[in-house]
Design an enzyme around this catalytic site. Structure first.
Site, mmCIF file in Angstrom:
data_model
loop_
_atom_site.group_PDB
_atom_site.id
_atom_site.type_symbol
_atom_site.label_atom_id
_atom_site.label_comp_id
_atom_site.label_asym_id
_atom_site.label_seq_id
_atom_site.Cartn_x
_atom_site.Cartn_y
_atom_site.Cartn_z
ATOM 1 N N PRO A 20 0.789 -1.228 0.000
ATOM 2 C CG PRO A 20 -0.001 -1.000 2.180
ATOM 3 C CD PRO A 20 0.700 -1.971 1.264
ATOM 4 C CG ASP A 43 1.498 1.885 -11.370
ATOM 5 O OD1 ASP A 43 1.611 1.872 -10.134
ATOM 6 O OD2 ASP A 43 0.949 0.973 -12.013
ATOM 7 C CE LYS A 65 -2.178 2.031 -15.426
ATOM 8 N NZ LYS A 65 -3.013 0.863 -15.306
ATOM 9 N N GLY A 97 -0.087 -1.960 -4.134
ATOM 10 C CA GLY A 97 -0.953 -2.978 -3.533
ATOM 11 C C GLY A 97 -0.648 -4.356 -4.060
ATOM 12 C CG ASP A 98 -2.394 -8.742 -4.963
ATOM 13 O OD1 ASP A 98 -1.595 -9.510 -4.385
ATOM 14 O OD2 ASP A 98 -3.039 -9.079 -5.974
ATOM 15 C CB THR A 126 -4.923 -5.328 -1.464
ATOM 16 O OG1 THR A 126 -5.665 -4.467 -2.315
ATOM 17 C CG2 THR A 126 -5.807 -5.823 -0.329
ATOM 18 C CB ALA A 127 -5.209 0.056 -0.895
ATOM 19 C CG MET A 178 -9.862 3.273 -8.374
ATOM 20 S SD MET A 178 -9.703 2.197 -9.805
ATOM 21 C CE MET A 178 -10.092 0.602 -9.105
HETATM 22 N N1 SAH Z 1 -3.765 -2.881 -6.842
HETATM 23 C C1 SAH Z 1 -4.068 -1.859 -5.878
HETATM 24 C C2 SAH Z 1 -5.298 -1.077 -6.234
HETATM 25 C C3 SAH Z 1 -5.152 -0.233 -7.471
HETATM 26 S S1 SAH Z 1 -6.603 0.643 -7.888
HETATM 27 C C4 SAH Z 1 -4.198 -2.501 -4.487
HETATM 28 O O1 SAH Z 1 -4.233 -3.729 -4.386
HETATM 29 O O2 SAH Z 1 -4.245 -1.776 -3.500
HETATM 30 C C5 SAH Z 1 -6.240 2.260 -7.312
HETATM 31 C C6 SAH Z 1 -7.060 2.612 -6.108
HETATM 32 O O3 SAH Z 1 -6.606 1.884 -4.992
HETATM 33 C C7 SAH Z 1 -6.975 4.058 -5.679
HETATM 34 O O4 SAH Z 1 -7.840 4.885 -6.420
HETATM 35 C C8 SAH Z 1 -7.409 3.967 -4.233
HETATM 36 O O5 SAH Z 1 -8.806 3.837 -4.132
HETATM 37 C C9 SAH Z 1 -6.787 2.650 -3.832
HETATM 38 N N2 SAH Z 1 -5.489 2.797 -3.165
HETATM 39 C C10 SAH Z 1 -4.309 2.300 -3.560
HETATM 40 N N3 SAH Z 1 -3.347 2.569 -2.658
HETATM 41 C C11 SAH Z 1 -3.947 3.251 -1.669
HETATM 42 C C12 SAH Z 1 -3.507 3.791 -0.417
HETATM 43 N N4 SAH Z 1 -2.231 3.680 -0.009
HETATM 44 N N5 SAH Z 1 -4.416 4.407 0.353
HETATM 45 C C13 SAH Z 1 -5.700 4.527 -0.003
HETATM 46 N N6 SAH Z 1 -6.172 4.033 -1.165
HETATM 47 C C14 SAH Z 1 -5.313 3.406 -1.987
#
Ligand code: SAH
Length: 255
Positions: A20, A43, A65, A97-98, A126-127, A178
């Protein structure tokens, strides 16, 4: 057995979850792959200091992105990975994240496999898990939530078309990725589907990053809270009574 020449020349791609944000939340495997990388494709959700773990001589390609503003369109990213691997290089595709949770990792994997390029997946935190840990509340709890769902609030055509009835079930934690730009719709549809307006909710901006900010609120006040504090992406939206168990803003400073 000696590998065939053609195999020796063949590159590989690791789709690596960067977690995250906080560097310490990387897996050991992610760290190892980074140290072995010849090319790094990453990214903007990759946390500070993580890209620096690759060797200084590794090529770094930013394909970042942010909502609606793609530096490189997804199909070009896929083709770039194929091209780099076909040059016989060890490619690390680093994603926030993942890679398999709203990360388009599936699309990248498919195209690479179509080209017979060996692909490996390295999972990441993941976040939603990072945010729950930061806030200090469990995503499931025997007295509060028997299920937990992760959904996206952002569809390809910029509409939100979720199964509101399914999301408004009691005893469930809903984490929306998102979702910041669709807060009005999310809050009103969930209430129309029967989720009480006073259900605890939180917006979490950049969970586990130095800029992390947490905004506890109620379902009905979500849009107002976001507007008042100017909450921007990347943020998560967490809805459910587990949010009321959050400890972070009272205890974390003491650690
Ligand atoms: N693959 C990522 C998600 C990517 S989609 C995962 O597993 O976490 C992108 C969205 O993830 C962002 O718009 C937000 O909603 C969320 N996100 C990713 N990192 C974040 C973080 N550190 N804190 C809060 N939201 C996050």
């Amino acid at each position: 057995m000696m590998p065939l020449l053609s195999e020796q020349a063949r590159g590989t791609v690791s789709l690596v979850g960067a977690g995250p944000g906080d560097l310490e939340l990387l897996t050991l495997r992610a760290w190892r792959r980074l140290q072995m990388a010849e090319v790094l494709v990453y990214d903007n959700l990759v946390g500070p200091g993580i890209v620096e773990l690759a060797p200084p001589q590794a090529q770094r390609l930013y394909v970042g992105k942010s909502a609606g503003n793609h530096t490189l369109p997804q199909d070009e990213i896929c083709r770039l990975l194929v091209r780099l691997a076909q040059q016989g290089r060890r490619v690390v595709r680093l994603k926030g994240g993942d890679p398999f949770v709203f990360g388009r990792g599936g699309e990248e994997m498919d195209l690479l496999l179509q080209h017979r390029i060996p692909v490996e997946i390295v999972p990441g935190i993941t976040a939603a898990l990072g945010a729950a840990a930061s806030l200090g509340f469990p995503l499931t709890h025997r007295d509060h939530a028997q299920s937990c769902v992760f959904v996206t609030g952002h569809l390809k055509d910029h509409t939100i078309d979720l199964n509101w009835q399914a999301l408004a079930q009691p005893g469930q934690t809903v984490v929306i990725y998102m979702g910041v730009t669709g807060l009005e719709t999310i809050a009103s549809e969930l209430q129309a589907a029967g989720l009480p307006g006073n259900t605890p909710a939180a917006l979490v901006y950049k969970a586990t990053w130095p800029q992390e900010a947490i905004y506890p609120t109620r379902l009905r006040d979500l849009p107002r809270t976001a507007e008042r504090y100017g909450v921007k992406p990347p943020s998560l939206l967490v809805i459910g009574s587990v949010v009321s168990l959050a400890q972070a803003w009272s205890t974390r400073q003491a650690l």
